[in-house]
Design a protein around this motif. Structure first.
Motif, mmCIF file in Angstrom:
data_model
loop_
_atom_site.group_PDB
_atom_site.id
_atom_site.type_symbol
_atom_site.label_atom_id
_atom_site.label_comp_id
_atom_site.label_asym_id
_atom_site.label_seq_id
_atom_site.Cartn_x
_atom_site.Cartn_y
_atom_site.Cartn_z
ATOM 1 N N ARG A 1 0.843 -1.191 0.000
ATOM 2 C CA ARG A 1 0.000 0.000 0.000
ATOM 3 C C ARG A 1 0.882 1.246 0.000
ATOM 4 O O ARG A 1 1.924 1.277 -0.637
ATOM 5 N N ARG B 1 -2.534 -6.191 4.472
ATOM 6 C CA ARG B 1 -2.727 -5.310 5.630
ATOM 7 C C ARG B 1 -1.706 -5.572 6.733
ATOM 8 O O ARG B 1 -1.614 -4.800 7.679
ATOM 9 N N ARG B 2 -0.950 -6.631 6.601
ATOM 10 C CA ARG B 2 0.057 -6.974 7.604
ATOM 11 C C ARG B 2 1.362 -6.244 7.272
ATOM 12 O O ARG B 2 2.347 -6.823 6.848
ATOM 13 N N ASP B 3 1.334 -4.940 7.492
ATOM 14 C CA ASP B 3 2.446 -4.096 7.055
ATOM 15 C C ASP B 3 3.021 -3.236 8.165
ATOM 16 O O ASP B 3 3.847 -2.364 7.918
ATOM 17 N N ASP C 1 -8.479 -10.731 9.245
ATOM 18 C CA ASP C 1 -9.408 -9.734 8.725
ATOM 19 C C ASP C 1 -10.829 -10.044 9.161
ATOM 20 O O ASP C 1 -11.806 -9.682 8.492
ATOM 21 N N GLU D 1 -2.789 -6.054 13.761
ATOM 22 C CA GLU D 1 -3.255 -5.620 12.443
ATOM 23 C C GLU D 1 -3.813 -6.809 11.664
ATOM 24 O O GLU D 1 -3.806 -7.945 12.134
ATOM 25 N N GLY D 2 -4.272 -6.533 10.451
ATOM 26 C CA GLY D 2 -4.897 -7.562 9.641
ATOM 27 C C GLY D 2 -3.909 -8.457 8.919
ATOM 28 O O GLY D 2 -2.697 -8.382 9.101
ATOM 29 N N ASP E 1 -4.339 -0.409 10.665
ATOM 30 C CA ASP E 1 -5.072 -0.658 9.423
ATOM 31 C C ASP E 1 -6.001 0.493 9.059
ATOM 32 O O ASP E 1 -6.035 0.943 7.920
ATOM 33 N N ASP E 2 -6.777 0.959 10.047
ATOM 34 C CA ASP E 2 -7.802 1.966 9.756
ATOM 35 C C ASP E 2 -8.082 2.752 11.035
ATOM 36 O O ASP E 2 -8.734 2.229 11.944
ATOM 37 N N ARG F 1 2.111 6.804 4.547
ATOM 38 C CA ARG F 1 1.075 6.159 5.354
ATOM 39 C C ARG F 1 1.111 6.667 6.793
ATOM 40 O O ARG F 1 0.084 6.936 7.393
#
Length: 351
Positions: A9, A140-142, A61, A135-136, A146-147, A15
């Motif tokens: 992402r 998304r595992r970064d 997730d 995290e997801g 996540d949000d 980010r």
């Protein structure tokens, strides 16, 4: 057990900037520290624990469902099963602490009413409970939140439910490796500012990166009074001697041992390794012996990864018996012995 995932992402800096702005906008506050409460005293040996994990390693997730539990379990069923698992952690290992995952799917949805049974059952038995955000999965595992739009409502709910329970501790994020050291400290400070009613000595601020060093968060005065969480794993090196592992761990802690809890560390427990005997050619034996000796020396608490996770070769316990009335068996007694040694009990390694 964590490996660096590919990022698909936004770049880390873009980010992080987005997240920081979103955090400030959602919470209505600036990125600044909250007033400090009493700092952790002397040492952290009061935390003697294990992680209880979802079979998927807690990166999900959807709702996290701990090994031995079911998404369809009611609160009463969850509480009853969790009570037995917690009792087994104490009976088999002498643990008094459990670290549990949360995510927005777990807390912001209907499963939260059942999942609370785990926290409540552990707390009722006198366990300390460390609740940590994961995290997801997948892209998304970064290492980023996540949000923010679901992260903060999640913590609003958890803090409201447990801020008055002195046995529950809050870890804002597990392994925030997407952020620079400074960016992560900003977010941790924002968490403290957002929840000033939470005593700082009930907050675990993760070390930067993969929780792999606490020196940067320890040095930040905005985070004074909190505990610091460190992760340390033998697979981070293909091979190191006992002395090299001791040096590696101490470098990551710096002079902050009096605030630090190793709330993840682990090695294979289902492959037959004997951690009670020196074996200089075996990396994982060197690792476990070195870190448990060091925890004991520095009077640091530790929370093994994982105490229970289905199909994980690192798991210290495995489920046995009736699934509706679970109990646990120890997978490697020598590993349990080293865990106890790190907690201040037992016998040292002997030739």
């Amino acid at each position: 057990m964590r490996k660096t995932p590919a990022r698909t992402r936004l770049t880390p800096r873009l980010r992080a900037a987005f997240v920081a702005v979103a955090i400030a906008a959602i919470s209505g506050t600036t990125i600044a520290g909250s007033p400090a409460s009493a700092a952790p005293s002397g040492d952290t040996t009061q935390f003697r624990g294990v992680n209880w994990a979802d079979p998927r390693d807690n990166f999900a997730d959807d709702a996290v469902v701990l090994s031995g539990l079911s998404i369809s379990d009611s609160y009463a069923q969850t509480y009853a099963k969790a009570s037995r698992v917690i009792s087994a952690f104490r009976a088999n290992l002498g643990a008094n602490t459990v670290r549990l995952p949360i995510n927005p799917y777990t807390v912001n949805g209907s499963y939260w009413q059942s999942y609370r049974g785990v926290i409540d059952a552990a707390s009722a038995q006198g366990f300390k409970v460390i609740v940590s955000y994961w995290e997801g999965a997948g892209a998304r595992r970064d290492g980023f939140i996540d949000d923010p739009a679901t992260f903060w409502p999640m913590w609003d709910t958890v803090v409201k439910a447990y801020k008055d329970n002195s046995r529950v501790y809050f870890e804002p994020m597990n392994e925030p490796h997407g952020y620079t050291d400074t960016e992560w400290a900003d977010i941790a400070a924002q968490w403290l500012a957002t929840y000033p009613s939470v005593p700082r000595n009930r907050v675990f601020v993760s070390g930067a990166g993969y929780n792999d060093h606490v020196t940067s968060v320890c040095a930040d005065p905005r985070l004074d009074g909190t505990y610091l969480s460190l992760h340390h794993y033998g697979f981070w090196k293909g091979y190191a001697t006992y002395d090299q592992w001791v040096a590696d761990l101490k470098e990551r802690i710096g002079d902050c041992a009096n605030r630090t809890v190793a709330d993840e560390f682990g090695a294979p427990m289902t492959t037959g390794l004997n951690y009670n005997k020196p074996a200089p050619s075996e990396n994982y034996i060197n690792f476990i012996q070195a870190v448990t000796d060091t925890f004991r020396e520095l009077k640091m608490g530790s929370v093994y990864w994982p105490g229970l996770r289905t199909d994980d070769t690192y798991t210290m316990q495995t489920l046995i018996g009736d699934p509706d009335r679970p109990w646990l068996a120890t997978t490697n007694q020598s590993g349990a012995d080293r865990l106890a040694w790190g907690w201040g009990r037992g016998k040292p390694v002997r030739p």
